[in-house]
Write an enzyme that holds these catalytic residues in place. Structure first.
Site, mmCIF file in Angstrom:
data_model
loop_
_atom_site.group_PDB
_atom_site.id
_atom_site.type_symbol
_atom_site.label_atom_id
_atom_site.label_comp_id
_atom_site.label_asym_id
_atom_site.label_seq_id
_atom_site.Cartn_x
_atom_site.Cartn_y
_atom_site.Cartn_z
ATOM 1 N N ASN A 10 0.866 -1.175 0.000
ATOM 2 C CA ASN A 10 0.000 0.000 0.000
ATOM 3 C C ASN A 10 0.905 1.229 0.000
ATOM 4 O OD1 ASN A 10 -1.797 2.054 0.530
ATOM 5 N ND2 ASN A 10 -2.358 1.333 2.586
ATOM 6 N N LYS A 12 0.155 4.244 -0.299
ATOM 7 C CA LYS A 12 -0.466 5.443 0.290
ATOM 8 C C LYS A 12 -0.199 6.666 -0.597
ATOM 9 C CE LYS A 12 -0.270 3.288 4.772
ATOM 10 N NZ LYS A 12 -0.194 3.420 6.217
ATOM 11 N N HIS A 102 -9.667 1.262 4.814
ATOM 12 C CA HIS A 102 -8.408 1.473 5.533
ATOM 13 C C HIS A 102 -8.664 2.444 6.691
ATOM 14 C CE1 HIS A 102 -4.331 2.630 6.493
ATOM 15 N NE2 HIS A 102 -3.929 1.543 5.846
ATOM 16 N N GLU A 104 -7.034 4.824 7.758
ATOM 17 C CA GLU A 104 -6.797 6.233 7.417
ATOM 18 C C GLU A 104 -8.030 6.825 6.734
ATOM 19 O OE1 GLU A 104 -3.086 5.573 5.407
ATOM 20 O OE2 GLU A 104 -2.172 5.068 7.334
ATOM 21 N N GLU A 174 -5.637 -4.876 10.520
ATOM 22 C CA GLU A 174 -4.598 -3.883 10.753
ATOM 23 C C GLU A 174 -4.874 -3.118 12.051
ATOM 24 O OE1 GLU A 174 -2.567 -2.722 6.803
ATOM 25 O OE2 GLU A 174 -4.284 -1.416 7.070
ATOM 26 N N GLY A 180 2.302 2.206 10.819
ATOM 27 C CA GLY A 180 3.266 3.298 10.682
ATOM 28 C C GLY A 180 3.991 3.660 11.967
ATOM 29 N N SER A 220 3.162 -2.199 10.395
ATOM 30 C CA SER A 220 4.615 -2.265 10.602
ATOM 31 C C SER A 220 5.228 -3.620 10.230
ATOM 32 C CB SER A 220 4.970 -1.874 12.041
ATOM 33 O OG SER A 220 4.570 -0.536 12.295
#
Ligand code: PGA
Length: 259
Positions: A10, A12, A102, A104, A174, A180, A220
């Site tokens: 991904n 991003k 996701h 985010e 996730e 991250g 991660s």
């Protein structure tokens, strides 16, 4: 039940066209000598504006070792939806997967379970595969509501999806606190939550269909963590953010997921 692993990158909001081309060429080069049957299914999800350049580069790769994904879509086929992109437009680039839900998108852009469900249904109807993300916050984990939260995200994302279609979706677990941050979720714990997801899928679509669903871990993932993650009974691959932005580390993760 043997499920073909998936390693998905991904990207991003990183990489313009030239940078995307450099990255995809680096990945192709790193896996060029590996027999396709030994590889996991390799997927890359660039930004929309790089879908064409990455698509061209992977279609040159006659071996079909790399598949294309988009990071998002809208569920309506066309119309007055400024700034959105339809599934048909994504299909133009021969993408096979679309990431939805996701954290985010949920947290920064306020996407609801209902919207994610509409996207899932539209993606399946279009013949593509949704990669449906779910995950708990650190606060939810500390409150002990991880399992119920994840189960509810899965049930809502798959409402009105036919049991046979559930078998073909991809899920990515996730934990938000692991994304991250460099803090990977312990593999045994990730596997436990993924089993909760599989049990939930069995309740929705029956055990046979649930056993076919590929469930990835994300958060991660690094070259040093992938072997242990892949050794777990229910982890079928990884959705990789930061470590997918360098050809070398992504290739090491791909190799770590090989048979
Ligand atoms: P990360 O991102 O690997 O950088 O933690 C994973 C993701 O958000 O999909």
């Amino acid at each position: 039940m043997s499920r073909r692993p998936i390693i998905a990158g991904n990207w991003k909001m990183h990489n313009n066209r030239a940078q995307s081309e450099e990255l995809i060429c680096g990945i192709k080069d790193a896996i060029k000598d590996i027999d396709k049957d030994l590889l996991p299914e390799v997927v890359v999800a660039p930004v929309f504006t790089s879908l064409d350049i990455v698509s061209k580069n992977i279609s040159d790769c006659a071996c079909g070792k790399i598949q294309l994904a988009a990071q998002n879509c809208y569920f309506e086929p066309k119309g007055a939806f400024t700034g959105e992109i339809s599934i048909d437009m994504i299909k133009d680039f021969d993408a096979k997967f679309i990431i939805i839900g996701h954290s985010e998108r949920r947290q920064i852009f306020g996407e609801s379970d209902e919207l994610i469900n509409k996207k899932a249904i539209a993606i399946i109807e279009a013949g593509l595969t949704p990669i449906i993300c779910c995950g708990e916050t650190l606060e939810q984990r500390e409150l002990g509501v991880t399992d119920s939260h994840i189960a509810s995200q899965i049930v809502k994302a798959l409402e009105n999806v036919k049991p046979a279609d559930v078998a073909n979706v991809v899920i990515a677990y996730e934990p938000i606190w692991a994304i991250g941050t460099g803090k990977t979720c312990d593999s045994v714990e990730a596997n436990r939550v993924i089993k909760v997801i599989r049990t939930t899928l069995a309740q929705i679509a029956g055990k046979d269909n649930a056993d076919k669903v590929r469930i990835l871990y994300g958060g991660s993932v690094k070259p040093e963590t992938i072997k242990e993650q892949m050794a777990q009974s229910d982890i079928d691959g990884a959705l990789v953010g930061g470590a997918s932005l360098k050809a070398d580390s992504f290739a090491q993760i791909i190799k770590g997921a090989m048979k």
